[in-house]
Enzyme design. Structure first.
Site, PDB file in Angstrom:
ATOM      1  N   ASP A 311       0.856  -1.167   0.000  1.00 62.02           N
ATOM      2  CA  ASP A 311       0.000   0.000   0.000  1.00 62.02           C
ATOM      3  C   ASP A 311       0.909   1.238   0.000  1.00 62.02           C
ATOM      4  O   ASP A 311       2.108   1.133   0.264  1.00 62.02           O
ATOM      5  CB  ASP A 311      -0.889  -0.024   1.244  1.00 62.02           C
ATOM      6  CG  ASP A 311      -1.714   1.233   1.390  1.00 62.02           C
ATOM      7  OD1 ASP A 311      -2.329   1.651   0.401  1.00 62.02           O
ATOM      8  OD2 ASP A 311      -1.719   1.798   2.496  1.00 62.02           O
ATOM      9  N   ASP A 502      -1.622  -0.816   6.069  1.00 59.91           N
ATOM     10  CA  ASP A 502      -1.864  -0.310   7.422  1.00 59.91           C
ATOM     11  C   ASP A 502      -3.306   0.106   7.677  1.00 59.91           C
ATOM     12  O   ASP A 502      -3.706   0.250   8.817  1.00 59.91           O
ATOM     13  CB  ASP A 502      -0.950   0.891   7.699  1.00 59.91           C
ATOM     14  CG  ASP A 502      -1.469   2.164   7.054  1.00 59.91           C
ATOM     15  OD1 ASP A 502      -1.863   2.099   5.878  1.00 59.91           O
ATOM     16  OD2 ASP A 502      -1.473   3.211   7.727  1.00 59.91           O
ATOM     17  N   ASP A 506      -6.973  -2.031   3.758  1.00 59.34           N
ATOM     18  CA  ASP A 506      -5.960  -3.038   3.421  1.00 59.34           C
ATOM     19  C   ASP A 506      -6.250  -4.387   4.069  1.00 59.34           C
ATOM     20  O   ASP A 506      -5.658  -5.398   3.677  1.00 59.34           O
ATOM     21  CB  ASP A 506      -4.571  -2.571   3.864  1.00 59.34           C
ATOM     22  CG  ASP A 506      -4.133  -1.318   3.149  1.00 59.34           C
ATOM     23  OD1 ASP A 506      -4.429  -1.197   1.952  1.00 59.34           O
ATOM     24  OD2 ASP A 506      -3.502  -0.452   3.791  1.00 59.34           O
TER      25      ASP A 506
END
Length: 613
Positions: A311, A502, A506
């Site tokens: 990410d 995080d 996600d």
């Protein structure tokens, strides 16, 4: 109390029984008391056999065939054919090996156990001018807590008045104390190595960082690595081969003692002892670097990762706005002092960045007065003898009655400032690339990760800008959580995948990956719960270190397996040929056990190389 726990508490006694029996037998042999000699050896062996039999029966009841059956057969066969001394030595070596395994695993788990043992249980709460000692579970959000020098921070919170100096090494692996200014967040479990400070609780004990870590530690102490399960998977096959070779040696030679010698050296202790110890030591070693891994199975999985999906916000970048540029005709420090003093009263995401930037320049901030805030637009107030306002371009332009031109690059946030009713300047904020991110990504490549993919919900232009010059094989932007899952699933068809993220968005992709790793320092609870591992520091290079530790643990475990099994098989052949007595076989097998256990414990001394850009 479970059977394994009960037997574990008895292991020192099980070691003492054959030692005591051997001592009595030695005296009886010198005195010519043959019956006492035989009785003492037989009884000592039977004590160990009974405990072993209980363990085997329990495992058979659970549908597991253990290789400990070979040890039981070797002791029983030695007693049956009059090899009493050999039987007792086998009993001593077996019980001693089990005890040595417990000691070795205890050493391997020391970093994990240290986390459990130091959990804060009491806290000091300040209320109505009084300080009260209360249980950590009784803390409520908003409570004012006092943390003395040497105390552990009981729950997550923010520093109130003076700077706090904390030792976070048990949480993040960072050896140097961390300085936390008023308003900054502190994690539960950190130790106060500075002066007394006050803090405000922002989480209850059950939702705080340290409690989450303890849950991960407990999970990490449960699972077996797939390699460790080899002993269970092939136990029946190995047992069959061992018994067949022992019977063949007996049939060809006519000497039953040869079959006993074969059984004595047959137990594959490298799989029973060394492999679990190596992976447990690796999990512990990773924990000391701030990477918490939910069990040996996950650590072994790390050694197979070939594709990495990351990410952007909060993973590749800090995930927090940072003051990037100040455009003003005022003296820059005075301009920053005024707006940062005002923003002390704001909860806006960029306000903390301004205050942090002012503290970094050692500027003296003053409390603002007559503060008014329009959520989503801006904030105004009095700082000393100045009227200050900060907010969006349109908000300040309207307040000043002027047109403000502000062109800024994609991915940056612009804020305008007015002082005494006049336009005074522009502030630019951006989400910065994590320190060391480039070297960490290159480190992944060096460790066998063939593909690195950025998967972000941000705009394409921002994604391209942040990844410029970085070793990404593919950049995917403007993704929904569902699309992130599809990327992970597609990549899994080609090679094992690790996903790093995080945020709440996600969490599904973390769960879908072969290994999901959450950035735990500022990550969401959903991401942490769905992940297989949690990074407690903001340094991506620690993940590369974790992969290197996994590779090293795999090498160490395989060394123990091949060397130990090779020596055991060779000794079985020698024993079947009549060149190794049961007593000699028992002693030789114990040498093998000690050697592979000591080799497995080398995982505690793994020193990952610092990756280079």
């Amino acid at each position: 109390m479970t059977l394994d726990t009960w037997l574990g508490s008895l292991r020192p006694l099980l070691v003492a029984a054959p030692i005591f029996g051997l001592a009595i037998a030695l005296v009886a042999w010198h005195g010519g008391f043959q019956d006492l000699y035989v009785t003492s050896l037989a009884l000592a062996t039977c004590v160990v056999m009974l405990a072993l039999l209980a363990q085997i029966v329990a495992r058979l009841g659970a549908g597991e065939v253990g290789l400990d059956i070979i040890a039981l057969l070797s002791m029983g066969g030695a007693l049956a054919f009059g090899e009493y001394l050999a039987a007792t030595i086998v009993a001593l070596m077996y019980s001693g090996g089990q005890h040595l395994e417990n000691v070795a695993e205890g050493r391997a788990r020391r970093d994990m156990t240290a986390l459990l043992s130091r959990a804060p249980r009491m806290a000091t709460r300040q209320r109505d001018g009084q300080m009260q000692e209360i249980a950590v579970d009784a803390i409520s959000i908003g409570d004012c807590l006092v943390v003395r020098r040497g105390d552990l921070v009981p729950v997550d919170g923010t520093v109130n008045d003076v700077m706090a100096v904390l030792d976070e090494s048990a949480l993040t692996g960072e050896p140097l104390p961390a300085k936390k200014n008023p308003g900054e967040a502190v994690m539960s479990g950190a130790a106060n190595v500075g002066d007394l400070f006050n803090m405000t609780a922002t989480n209850s004990a059950s939702d705080s960082t340290y409690t989450g870590i303890l849950r991960l530690v407990e999970a990490a102490q449960q699972g077996k690595a797939p390699m460790a399960r080899l002993a269970d998977r092939y136990a029946l096959v190995f047992l069959t081969i061992t018994v067949a070779l022992a019977l063949l040696a007996w049939w060809l030679s006519g000497d039953p003692v040869r079959s006993v010698a074969v059984l004595v050296v047959a137990t594959p202790c490298p799989l029973i002892l060394a492999v679990p110890i190596a992976w447990t030591a690796g999990v512990s070693r990773a924990a000391s670097s701030g990477l918490l891994i939910k069990g040996a199975k996950v650590l072994e999985g790390l050694s197979t990762i070939r594709t990495l999906v990351l990410d952007k916000t909060g993973t590749l970048t800090d995930g927090r706005p940072t003051l990037r540029k100040i455009s003003t005709s005022w003296p820059e420090d005075e301009f920053l002092r005024l707006v940062a003093s005002l923003d002390q009263a704001s909860s806006h995401v960029a306000a903390k960045a301004l205050v942090d930037a002012a503290h970094a320049r050692n500027l003296s901030l003053v409390p603002p007065e007559a503060v008014t805030e329009k959520p989503g637009e801006g904030i105004a107030g009095t700082v000393g003898d100045k009227t200050v306002a900060i907010g969006g371009i349109n908000y300040i332009a309207s307040a000043c009655g002027v047109k403000i031109d502000s062109e800024h690059t994609p991915g940056t946030l612009a804020a305008a400032v007015a002082i005494d009713g006049k336009f005074a300047g522009i502030l630019l904020f951006s989400d910065q690339l994590r320190t060391g991110a480039a070297s960490a990504l290159n480190g992944f490549k060096q460790l066998g990760v063939n593909r690195i993919i950025l998967a972000t919900g941000d705009r394409a232009v921002v994604a391209r800008q942040i990844t410029a010059g970085l070793p990404f094989d593919e950049v995917r932007s403007e993704l929904s959580p569902e699309q992130k899952i599809e990327i992970v699933r597609d990549e899994k068809k080609r090679a094992p995948v690790m996903m790093i993220g995080d945020g709440v968005n996600d969490a599904p992709a973390l769960a879908a990956a072969d290994i999901g790793l959450a950035m735990g320092a500022h990550g969401s609870a959903a991401a942490i719960e769905s992940a297989d591992a949690v990074l407690l520091t903001d340094r991506l290079d620690r993940i590369a270190e974790g992969i290197e530790i996994a590779h090293a643990c795999r090498r160490i475990a395989l060394q123990s397996v091949f060397a130990g099994i090779g020596l055991s098989v060779g000794a079985m052949i020698v024993a079947a040929a009549g060149y190794l007595t049961p007593v000699q076989g028992a002693l030789f097998q114990e040498v093998i056990d000690v050697a592979v256990i000591l080799n497995a414990l080398r995982a505690l001394r793994i020193r990952p190389h610092r990756v280079t850009a």
